[in-house]
Design a protein around this motif. Structure first.
Motif, short mmCIF file in Angstrom:
data_model
loop_
_atom_site.label_atom_id
_atom_site.label_comp_id
_atom_site.label_asym_id
_atom_site.label_seq_id
_atom_site.Cartn_x
_atom_site.Cartn_y
_atom_site.Cartn_z
N ILE A 89 0.86 -1.19 0.00
CA ILE A 89 0.00 0.00 0.00
C ILE A 89 0.89 1.23 0.00
N VAL A 90 0.53 2.20 -0.82
CA VAL A 90 1.23 3.49 -0.82
C VAL A 90 0.21 4.57 -0.47
N TYR A 91 0.56 5.39 0.51
CA TYR A 91 -0.26 6.52 0.93
C TYR A 91 0.56 7.77 0.70
N SER A 92 -0.03 8.76 0.03
CA SER A 92 0.70 10.02 -0.21
C SER A 92 -0.29 11.16 -0.25
N ARG A 93 -0.33 11.92 0.85
CA ARG A 93 -1.21 13.08 0.92
C ARG A 93 -0.43 14.25 1.52
N VAL B 82 3.15 0.45 3.12
CA VAL B 82 2.85 -0.72 3.96
C VAL B 82 3.07 -1.95 3.10
N LEU B 83 3.98 -2.83 3.51
CA LEU B 83 4.32 -4.01 2.70
C LEU B 83 3.61 -5.25 3.24
N ASN B 84 2.84 -5.88 2.36
CA ASN B 84 2.11 -7.09 2.72
C ASN B 84 2.88 -8.34 2.30
N GLN B 85 3.33 -8.38 1.03
CA GLN B 85 4.08 -9.52 0.51
C GLN B 85 5.24 -9.03 -0.33
N GLY B 86 6.31 -9.86 -0.42
CA GLY B 86 7.42 -9.55 -1.29
C GLY B 86 8.44 -8.63 -0.65
N GLN C 209 4.49 -4.69 11.94
CA GLN C 209 3.31 -3.89 12.23
C GLN C 209 2.04 -4.64 11.80
N PRO C 210 0.92 -4.49 12.52
CA PRO C 210 -0.34 -5.10 12.08
C PRO C 210 -0.83 -4.38 10.80
N LEU C 211 -1.11 -5.16 9.77
CA LEU C 211 -1.44 -4.57 8.47
C LEU C 211 -2.92 -4.33 8.28
N SER C 212 -3.76 -5.00 9.06
CA SER C 212 -5.20 -4.91 8.84
C SER C 212 -5.71 -3.48 8.99
N THR C 213 -5.11 -2.72 9.89
CA THR C 213 -5.55 -1.34 10.09
C THR C 213 -5.34 -0.51 8.83
N HIS C 214 -4.26 -0.79 8.12
CA HIS C 214 -3.94 -0.02 6.92
C HIS C 214 -4.75 -0.48 5.71
N GLN C 215 -5.34 -1.68 5.78
CA GLN C 215 -6.08 -2.22 4.64
C GLN C 215 -7.59 -2.07 4.78
N ALA C 216 -8.06 -1.56 5.90
CA ALA C 216 -9.50 -1.54 6.17
C ALA C 216 -10.29 -0.72 5.15
N TRP C 217 -9.69 0.34 4.60
CA TRP C 217 -10.41 1.23 3.69
C TRP C 217 -10.90 0.50 2.44
N LYS C 218 -10.24 -0.61 2.06
CA LYS C 218 -10.66 -1.35 0.87
C LYS C 218 -12.07 -1.89 1.02
N HIS C 219 -12.48 -2.13 2.26
CA HIS C 219 -13.80 -2.70 2.54
C HIS C 219 -14.72 -1.67 3.19
N PHE D 156 -13.39 1.54 8.95
CA PHE D 156 -12.43 2.31 9.73
C PHE D 156 -11.99 1.44 10.90
N MET D 157 -10.68 1.29 11.09
CA MET D 157 -10.14 0.52 12.21
C MET D 157 -9.26 1.44 13.06
N PHE D 158 -9.59 1.51 14.35
CA PHE D 158 -8.85 2.38 15.25
C PHE D 158 -8.27 1.55 16.39
N GLU D 159 -7.07 1.89 16.79
CA GLU D 159 -6.40 1.24 17.93
C GLU D 159 -5.89 2.33 18.86
N ASN D 160 -6.70 2.65 19.85
CA ASN D 160 -6.35 3.75 20.78
C ASN D 160 -6.00 5.02 20.00
N THR D 161 -6.83 5.31 19.01
CA THR D 161 -6.60 6.46 18.13
C THR D 161 -7.26 7.70 18.71
#
Length: 340
Positions: A198-202, A209-213, A250-260, A263-268
């Motif tokens: 995943i690439v985020y740029s704002r 965020v690297l999932n595989q490879g 790092q847990p990746l699920s938080t960064h991938q939640a937007w695809k579905h 919103f995933m928050f962890e003490n945010t």
């Protein structure tokens, strides 16, 4: 309001048959992105139908003899007829119109050079879109994001793309091990062979965020710095000052939640949640109370609209939502206020 032009008018432009007024209307018409795509499609059709220029050899030969006879002063003996002044004036006017049309066309081509060479995929606020690239790589584009790729030769030539916003990439590995490169506006470069990331740029920086490879990162703003190599589970961030930071496992699920649309928050902190909502839906979210802004939330929330996510958060925080639209603002403003 942009003019409405027919396909026949655009074909006349390709054939050099349009008037100066029509050329001006075409330039205004091309300001709309959807019209640019139509223009490109019609140009391809016209080029397929007119694969080569077929000159009139006989007419060209006679015309050359005319010119030779005029220069030699023997046009009368050769049986040729001199053009009348009116006819010469008409030819000059047509020539000037043709030159003006060509100049305008070349100017339009220069101004639209990015359109000719690059294709853009865009999403609006709240929209998630999946794109299959010509090399069979898959890209999931998050809300308010733009992916730019070369219009010609992608996959067979270079595989370099530009991203503004956020996207998840699933890169197709090619037999020649051709690299896939993602570039962001803040000069972050991501090089991969075959992987999912995943690439985020704002505005507030970039994140990978690297999932595989495996991927290699570097900041083009600091070419002396050594490239950073990521492994699965790594999260790299590039600050607005160009500082690259790498975190492992790092847990990746938080960064991938937007695809579905989740919103995933962890003490945010609520202030950060407000920022994410603003970023995702293009609205202003204001937390009116400093104590409320520092409170933290955890959990997963399914939400496809701004009303959905704000309603859930307000219920949890026991807060009131006030919606306003300021005359000098194009975006809606939502104010979170604690209920005492």
């Amino acid at each position: 309001m942009k003019p409405l032009l027919s396909k026949q008018t655009i074909r006349h432009l390709f054939e050099g048959k349009t008037t100066p007024l029509q050329n001006t209307l075409v330039q205004e018409w091309l300001q709309e992105p959807v019209n640019k795509e139509l223009y490109f499609q019609w140009l391809e059709e016209w080029e397929r139908e007119n694969t080569q220029f077929k000159p009139n050899v006989d007419q060209a030969y006679i015309r050359s003899l005319e010119l030779a006879g005029l220069r030699a002063g023997s046009s009368t003996d050769a049986g040729f007829v001199h053009e009348t002044p009116e006819r010469s004036l008409g030819n000059r006017i047509r020539l000037y119109q043709w030159v003006a049309a060509c100049a305008l066309f070349l100017l339009g081509t220069y101004l639209l050079r990015d359109f000719w060479f690059y294709k853009q995929y865009e999403t609006s606020y709240g929209e998630v879109r999946t794109i299959l690239l010509p090399d069979n790589s898959r890209v999931s584009l998050n809300a308010h994001s733009t992916l730019t790729i070369p219009r010609f030769g992608f996959g067979t030539g270079n595989r370099e793309v530009q991203l503004t916003g956020e996207a998840e990439f699933a890169i197709q590995h090619l037999p020649d091990n051709r690299q896939f490169v993602v570039r962001t506006p803040d000069q972050l470069e991501v090089k991969v062979l075959g992987t999912e990331f995943i690439v985020y740029s704002r505005e507030r920086g970039s994140k990978v965020v690297l999932n595989q490879g495996k991927v290699q990162l570097r900041s083009l703003a600091n070419l002396k710095a050594q490239p950073v190599v990521m492994v699965p589970g790594d999260v790299a961030t590039l600050s607005t000052k160009g500082q690259l930071t790498l975190r492992h496992q790092q847990p990746l699920s938080t960064h991938q939640a937007w695809k579905h649309h989740r919103f995933m928050f962890e003490n945010t902190p609520v202030s950060e949640i407000a920022y994410q909502i603003s970023e995702q839906f293009g609205v202003n979210v204001v937390v009116s109370d400093s104590v409320l802004a520092r409170r933290t939330l955890g959990g997963t929330f399914q939400a496809q609209t701004v009303d959905d996510v704000l309603r859930v958060i307000a219920d949890i925080l026991n807060a009131r939502i006030t919606r306003t639209i300021q005359p000098d603002q194009s975006a809606e403003t939502f104010v979170l206020t604690p209920v005492h």
